[in-house]
Design a protein around this motif. Sequence first.
Motif, mmCIF file in Angstrom:
data_model
loop_
_atom_site.group_PDB
_atom_site.id
_atom_site.type_symbol
_atom_site.label_atom_id
_atom_site.label_comp_id
_atom_site.label_asym_id
_atom_site.label_seq_id
_atom_site.Cartn_x
_atom_site.Cartn_y
_atom_site.Cartn_z
ATOM 1 N N TRP A 51 0.854 -1.185 0.000
ATOM 2 C CA TRP A 51 0.000 0.000 0.000
ATOM 3 C C TRP A 51 0.889 1.235 0.000
ATOM 4 C CZ3 TRP A 51 0.529 -3.313 4.094
ATOM 5 C CH2 TRP A 51 1.026 -2.792 5.287
ATOM 6 N N THR A 52 0.310 2.353 -0.399
ATOM 7 C CA THR A 52 1.043 3.602 -0.544
ATOM 8 C C THR A 52 0.364 4.676 0.284
ATOM 9 O OG1 THR A 52 1.641 2.976 -2.807
ATOM 10 C CG2 THR A 52 1.897 5.306 -2.225
ATOM 11 N N ALA A 53 1.158 5.528 0.922
ATOM 12 C CA ALA A 53 0.606 6.646 1.695
ATOM 13 C C ALA A 53 1.214 7.950 1.183
ATOM 14 C CB ALA A 53 0.913 6.478 3.182
ATOM 15 N N SER A 54 0.381 8.978 1.128
ATOM 16 C CA SER A 54 0.869 10.284 0.694
ATOM 17 C C SER A 54 0.281 11.384 1.565
ATOM 18 C CB SER A 54 0.496 10.548 -0.766
ATOM 19 O OG SER A 54 0.935 11.839 -1.158
ATOM 20 N N ARG A 55 1.124 12.352 1.867
ATOM 21 C CA ARG A 55 0.662 13.511 2.621
ATOM 22 C C ARG A 55 -0.189 14.404 1.723
ATOM 23 N NH1 ARG A 55 5.605 16.059 4.918
ATOM 24 N NH2 ARG A 55 5.479 17.510 3.171
ATOM 25 N N GLN A 95 -14.222 18.574 -4.149
ATOM 26 C CA GLN A 95 -13.005 19.293 -3.772
ATOM 27 C C GLN A 95 -11.775 18.569 -4.321
ATOM 28 O OE1 GLN A 95 -12.756 19.948 0.442
ATOM 29 N NE2 GLN A 95 -14.410 21.459 0.460
ATOM 30 N N ASN A 96 -10.823 19.349 -4.849
ATOM 31 C CA ASN A 96 -9.562 18.796 -5.325
ATOM 32 C C ASN A 96 -8.590 18.654 -4.169
ATOM 33 O OD1 ASN A 96 -10.245 18.615 -8.065
ATOM 34 N ND2 ASN A 96 -9.750 20.765 -8.410
ATOM 35 N N VAL A 97 -8.132 17.431 -3.946
ATOM 36 C CA VAL A 97 -7.090 17.149 -2.966
ATOM 37 C C VAL A 97 -5.822 16.817 -3.741
ATOM 38 C CG1 VAL A 97 -6.314 15.570 -1.163
ATOM 39 C CG2 VAL A 97 -8.701 16.287 -1.246
ATOM 40 N N ILE A 98 -4.746 17.535 -3.504
ATOM 41 C CA ILE A 98 -3.484 17.260 -4.189
ATOM 42 C C ILE A 98 -2.543 16.522 -3.252
ATOM 43 C CG2 ILE A 98 -1.436 18.277 -5.258
ATOM 44 C CD1 ILE A 98 -3.156 20.431 -6.408
ATOM 45 N N VAL A 99 -2.081 15.354 -3.740
ATOM 46 C CA VAL A 99 -1.155 14.524 -2.976
ATOM 47 C C VAL A 99 0.143 14.365 -3.776
ATOM 48 C CG1 VAL A 99 -2.988 13.306 -1.735
ATOM 49 C CG2 VAL A 99 -2.191 12.425 -3.942
ATOM 50 N N HIS A 100 1.079 13.603 -3.229
ATOM 51 C CA HIS A 100 2.425 13.518 -3.813
ATOM 52 C C HIS A 100 2.670 12.250 -4.630
ATOM 53 C CE1 HIS A 100 4.225 17.112 -1.950
ATOM 54 N NE2 HIS A 100 3.336 16.898 -0.999
ATOM 55 N N VAL A 101 1.626 11.513 -4.952
ATOM 56 C CA VAL A 101 1.740 10.398 -5.892
ATOM 57 C C VAL A 101 0.609 10.533 -6.904
ATOM 58 C CG1 VAL A 101 2.944 8.715 -4.457
ATOM 59 C CG2 VAL A 101 0.466 8.910 -4.287
ATOM 60 N N GLY A 102 0.913 10.240 -8.148
ATOM 61 C CA GLY A 102 -0.098 10.356 -9.191
ATOM 62 C C GLY A 102 0.222 9.414 -10.322
ATOM 63 N N ALA A 103 0.236 9.943 -11.542
ATOM 64 C CA ALA A 103 0.500 9.103 -12.705
ATOM 65 C C ALA A 103 1.927 8.575 -12.727
ATOM 66 C CB ALA A 103 0.225 9.888 -13.982
ATOM 67 N N ASP A 104 2.822 9.140 -11.919
ATOM 68 C CA ASP A 104 4.167 8.574 -11.831
ATOM 69 C C ASP A 104 4.118 7.164 -11.260
ATOM 70 O OD1 ASP A 104 3.422 9.535 -9.340
ATOM 71 O OD2 ASP A 104 5.163 10.848 -9.095
ATOM 72 N N SER A 105 3.269 6.936 -10.240
ATOM 73 C CA SER A 105 3.159 5.631 -9.608
ATOM 74 C C SER A 105 1.992 4.817 -10.155
ATOM 75 C CB SER A 105 3.000 5.795 -8.094
ATOM 76 O OG SER A 105 3.097 4.556 -7.438
ATOM 77 N N GLY A 154 -2.818 14.026 -8.450
ATOM 78 C CA GLY A 154 -1.400 13.856 -8.231
ATOM 79 C C GLY A 154 -0.630 15.145 -8.447
ATOM 80 N N PRO A 155 0.714 15.091 -8.344
ATOM 81 C CA PRO A 155 1.550 16.292 -8.406
ATOM 82 C C PRO A 155 2.092 16.610 -9.788
ATOM 83 C CG PRO A 155 2.879 14.456 -7.698
ATOM 84 C CD PRO A 155 1.500 13.904 -7.949
ATOM 85 N N LEU A 156 1.748 15.804 -10.798
ATOM 86 C CA LEU A 156 2.374 15.974 -12.108
ATOM 87 C C LEU A 156 1.707 17.081 -12.917
ATOM 88 C CD1 LEU A 156 3.094 12.299 -13.173
ATOM 89 C CD2 LEU A 156 4.352 13.783 -11.623
ATOM 90 N N TYR A 186 4.561 0.549 -8.613
ATOM 91 C CA TYR A 186 5.943 1.048 -8.618
ATOM 92 C C TYR A 186 6.726 0.431 -9.778
ATOM 93 C CZ TYR A 186 4.259 -0.841 -4.150
ATOM 94 O OH TYR A 186 3.479 -1.359 -3.154
ATOM 95 N N ALA A 187 6.336 -0.778 -10.213
ATOM 96 C CA ALA A 187 7.005 -1.420 -11.343
ATOM 97 C C ALA A 187 6.826 -0.634 -12.630
ATOM 98 C CB ALA A 187 6.462 -2.836 -11.527
ATOM 99 N N LEU A 188 5.776 0.190 -12.695
ATOM 100 C CA LEU A 188 5.499 0.989 -13.888
ATOM 101 C C LEU A 188 5.887 2.451 -13.677
ATOM 102 C CD1 LEU A 188 1.969 -0.467 -14.736
ATOM 103 C CD2 LEU A 188 4.136 -1.070 -15.780
#
Length: 418
Positions: free
Chosen positions: A279-283, A294-304, A340-342, A375-377
Amino acid sequence: MPEPGEALLAAIEVGLLDASDTSVIFYDLAVLQNQVERVHRAFPAGSIHSIAIKTNPLVCVLSEAAKLPLHAEAASFEELYLAHHSGFADRLIWDSPAKTRQEISDAALLRPFLINLNTIEEVDRYEGLPALRLGLRINPEIEPDSIASLAVGKKNSKFGVAISRKAEVIALCLRDSRIVGLHVHSSSNSRSLEPLIEGVSRVCALANEINDRCTAVGIQPRIHFIDIGGGLPLSDPESPDLSVESYAALLREACPDLFSGSYRLVTEFGRYYHHLAGWTASRIESVDSCSDPQNVIVHVGADSFVRETYDSSNWKLSFDAVTVEPRELEGTQRRFRVCGPLCFEGDVIGRDVTLPSVLGVGDWLVIRNTGANTYALWSRHCSRAFPKVIIADSRSGWSSLRIGKSREQVEDLIRFWS
């Protein structure tokens, strides 16, 4: 089983996370162990069970998997060495459809347990090398019930020799004693078991025909291994109809030779082992109270979450809210869009997510079931740092948390792009 949010709070409490850890990956070894044990119980003793490296190539995970009764299935030359480095030694199965002569020569030094050829012509690339155990991938030419991009056993697939070329396959096996197995993989993440069963059944029938022909011409049967690949579908909560136990029971009925000792069975599961273990957690970095949802912006997105972002109709994520402050999150709920952040508008990993309305900056989102094909992608778009990985074991609560991989640093990214 303890909740993932509890692991996050435990990691913060013992100081495994610092200010730069805006996102973090967790992996639970207890889940991996349980899935491996289930597979071993479901199939005949003596079967070879391999774990697909492409599903989760983290060395801190592979090195733990190497301690279990598993081989490693490599889809590339690089994965072959990744598995060898992680402790699998010669417990290697190599399935790449694009093996160069130099790669084959180098790989032969590792003495893989099995190398599966993708074409009939590929066999010529092994001349002059030490004796290797070879399998031949067969395309069963079926229409699997899966996402189109993951359906690899249909007509004109780039994978394997079409079963309609049966005469050529039989002729090759009769003249080349190095080919001792047949390999089949119809699709990944199939929505039902029946197409998988049909694909294996066709290849088992072909193996029987090859061995019967061998006997008829006075030579020993050639085919000893049948590699049924992976592709087992998995949902959460897991449906009993799609479980590994159901799959094995249906295979026993349709392909009794796989369970009678006539052949040694090989599997290549990946998602089945890893999906529930990670599992993944982001602030949460910002909340736009003026938008609806509402838009919530976190630190993982299409990168992960490449698949989940670009194909959200087929890949869904599940979210939990966690706060490190002594603040109650229960109560009124509202809809959020998790972004996400991208730097593109499509970087959205949750489009209509119900979460506590009091959610705010500094709180965390836990994204469940990210152990496979995330994460593999990993994508380098916007050059975000790959998160820290924490190895957990829920059998001991969260007292054994440890860092399996440090967070990527700016210097690492500069080396990558240099």
